[in-house]
Design an enzyme around this catalytic site. Structure first.
Site, mmCIF file in Angstrom:
data_model
loop_
_atom_site.group_PDB
_atom_site.id
_atom_site.type_symbol
_atom_site.label_atom_id
_atom_site.label_comp_id
_atom_site.label_asym_id
_atom_site.label_seq_id
_atom_site.Cartn_x
_atom_site.Cartn_y
_atom_site.Cartn_z
ATOM 1 N N THR A 58 0.827 -1.198 0.000
ATOM 2 C CA THR A 58 0.000 0.000 0.000
ATOM 3 C C THR A 58 0.865 1.252 0.000
ATOM 4 O O THR A 58 2.098 1.175 -0.087
ATOM 5 C CB THR A 58 -0.982 -0.029 1.194
ATOM 6 O OG1 THR A 58 -1.938 1.026 1.036
ATOM 7 C CG2 THR A 58 -0.267 0.122 2.531
ATOM 8 N N LYS B 110 3.706 1.233 -3.601
ATOM 9 C CA LYS B 110 3.186 0.441 -4.718
ATOM 10 C C LYS B 110 4.090 0.497 -5.949
ATOM 11 O O LYS B 110 4.128 -0.451 -6.735
ATOM 12 C CB LYS B 110 1.771 0.889 -5.085
ATOM 13 C CG LYS B 110 0.741 0.539 -4.026
ATOM 14 C CD LYS B 110 -0.669 0.905 -4.450
ATOM 15 C CE LYS B 110 -1.666 0.529 -3.367
ATOM 16 N NZ LYS B 110 -3.065 0.756 -3.782
ATOM 17 N N ASN C 82 0.190 -4.032 -5.996
ATOM 18 C CA ASN C 82 -0.443 -4.061 -4.674
ATOM 19 C C ASN C 82 -0.472 -5.462 -4.081
ATOM 20 O O ASN C 82 -0.899 -5.650 -2.948
ATOM 21 C CB ASN C 82 -1.869 -3.497 -4.735
ATOM 22 C CG ASN C 82 -2.878 -4.515 -5.217
ATOM 23 O OD1 ASN C 82 -2.639 -5.212 -6.211
ATOM 24 N ND2 ASN C 82 -4.008 -4.610 -4.535
ATOM 25 N N ASP D 229 -5.832 -4.014 -7.678
ATOM 26 C CA ASP D 229 -6.572 -2.762 -7.494
ATOM 27 C C ASP D 229 -7.440 -2.448 -8.716
ATOM 28 O O ASP D 229 -8.513 -1.846 -8.582
ATOM 29 C CB ASP D 229 -5.611 -1.585 -7.276
ATOM 30 C CG ASP D 229 -5.078 -1.504 -5.857
ATOM 31 O OD1 ASP D 229 -5.730 -2.042 -4.942
ATOM 32 O OD2 ASP D 229 -4.009 -0.901 -5.662
ATOM 33 N N GLY E 48 -1.040 8.846 -7.509
ATOM 34 C CA GLY E 48 -0.229 7.721 -7.053
ATOM 35 C C GLY E 48 -0.646 6.419 -7.718
ATOM 36 O O GLY E 48 -1.353 6.406 -8.730
ATOM 37 N N ALA F 32 -2.767 4.182 -6.747
ATOM 38 C CA ALA F 32 -4.219 3.958 -6.744
ATOM 39 C C ALA F 32 -4.883 4.705 -7.893
ATOM 40 O O ALA F 32 -5.807 4.191 -8.538
ATOM 41 C CB ALA F 32 -4.809 4.391 -5.409
ATOM 42 N N MET G 153 -11.762 6.203 -2.271
ATOM 43 C CA MET G 153 -10.933 5.039 -1.972
ATOM 44 C C MET G 153 -10.574 4.943 -0.491
ATOM 45 O O MET G 153 -10.167 3.884 -0.019
ATOM 46 C CB MET G 153 -9.659 5.069 -2.820
ATOM 47 C CG MET G 153 -9.888 4.819 -4.296
ATOM 48 S SD MET G 153 -8.291 4.571 -5.108
ATOM 49 C CE MET G 153 -8.806 4.487 -6.816
ATOM 50 N N GLY H 77 -14.840 3.235 0.048
ATOM 51 C CA GLY H 77 -13.573 2.551 -0.171
ATOM 52 C C GLY H 77 -13.568 1.115 0.310
ATOM 53 O O GLY H 77 -12.730 0.314 -0.117
#
Length: 283
Positions: free
Chosen positions: A66, A70, A91, A106, A132, A134, A225, A248
């Site tokens: 996380t 990542k 991830n 993800d 990032g 995510a 998220m 999330g």
């Protein structure tokens, strides 16, 4: 735990708050699997190579990864899945006989709760706050599953975000436009708004919202998220504005389900795990 128990864990920084141990340990208990999932807090990116070498030496079965690692883990893995390679972000790591393979669950995990809205999303303008790993997963999911007219990426540093997209191997023909996050008026025309930043996380000292609540309206789907707290300031504001909302928790469970199968070869008992998770959160 016994001598034969396989170890799984979460690589992150200051992530003791994570619900991932509860999710995976509950799933293993329900299925009678001899695994134990724990948290591995790594203070600095410079320690990532040693941590992964140690995982090989100790025979740790796998990890989730996380914020903020990542992308940091990618150069130190032996192989990447197609999904992870597509955005150069990982991830999930699987250790197969000392070979560490990076995956990205993800992408599928993010897409799952949006699929019921697919027809109303196709061809629309969609937006993401953050740049990032995510956010990269969200971009990839939008492109793969929803055929958007345009994806607006709202960031603090457009130059840095542009470089990140380039380094990730992002398809330059994809309809992504990078905008400064301090001028999000265009957000009004977006069908989907995604928060892929830590803003709104319990204990985070930033502004509780990534955008002005006056920009929210009933024609939108707002997807945060952040999963701790369950009802983030953004989701509460969106609900008040009449927008549809996605917590999330949905992505957390979705990506965890795919990670669990990669490690164990088994299907996660999602309904029972989600019930256990929500019960824990609400206590």
């Amino acid at each position: 735990m016994t001598k034969s128990t396989k170890i799984l864990g979460l690589i992150g920084r200051a992530v003791d708050y994570s619900y991932s141990p509860l999710i995976h340990n509950t799933a293993c208990r329900l299925l009678g699997l001899s695994y134990h999932y724990t948290v591995f807090n790594i203070a600095d990116p410079s320690m990532i190579p040693d941590a992964l070498r140690g995982a090989k030496a100790l025979g740790i079965a796998g990890f989730n990864v996380t914020i903020p690692y990542k992308k940091s883990v990618v150069p130190f893995l032996d192989a990447l899945s197609a999904e992870a390679a597509s955005i150069q972000a990982v991830n999930t790591i699987v250790n197969e006989g000392g070979k560490l393979t990076g995956h990205n669950t993800d992408i599928a995990g993010f897409a799952a709760p949006l699929l019921p809205y697919r027809e109303s999303i196709r061809g629309k303008t969609l937006s993401i706050f953050g740049a990032g790993g995510a956010a990269l997963a969200a971009i990839e999911a939008f492109i793969r599953f929803f055929s958007p007219k345009e994806i607006l990426l709202f960031v603090r540093n457009p130059e840095k975000a542009s470089l990140l997209l380039e380094e990730s191997g992002h398809d330059k023909s994809a309809p992504v436009r990078i905008l400064c996050s301090d001028n999000p008026e265009i957000i009004r025309e977006c069908r989907v708004i995604v928060n892929a930043t830590p803003i709104g996380t319990r204990g985070n000292n930033d502004s509780p919202l990534p955008l002005d609540r006056e920009l929210l309206h009933p024609g939108q789907i707002v997807y945060d998220m952040v999963y701790n707290p369950l009802d983030t300031p953004l989701l509460l504001a969106a609900q008040k504005a009449g927008a549809a909302t996605i917590s999330g928790i949905e992505m957390l469970i979705g990506q965890a389900e795919h990670s669990f199968t990669l490690w164990t070869g088994m299907q996660m008992p999602v309904k029972a795990v989600k019930e256990s998770l929500l019960q824990e959160i609400q206590q």
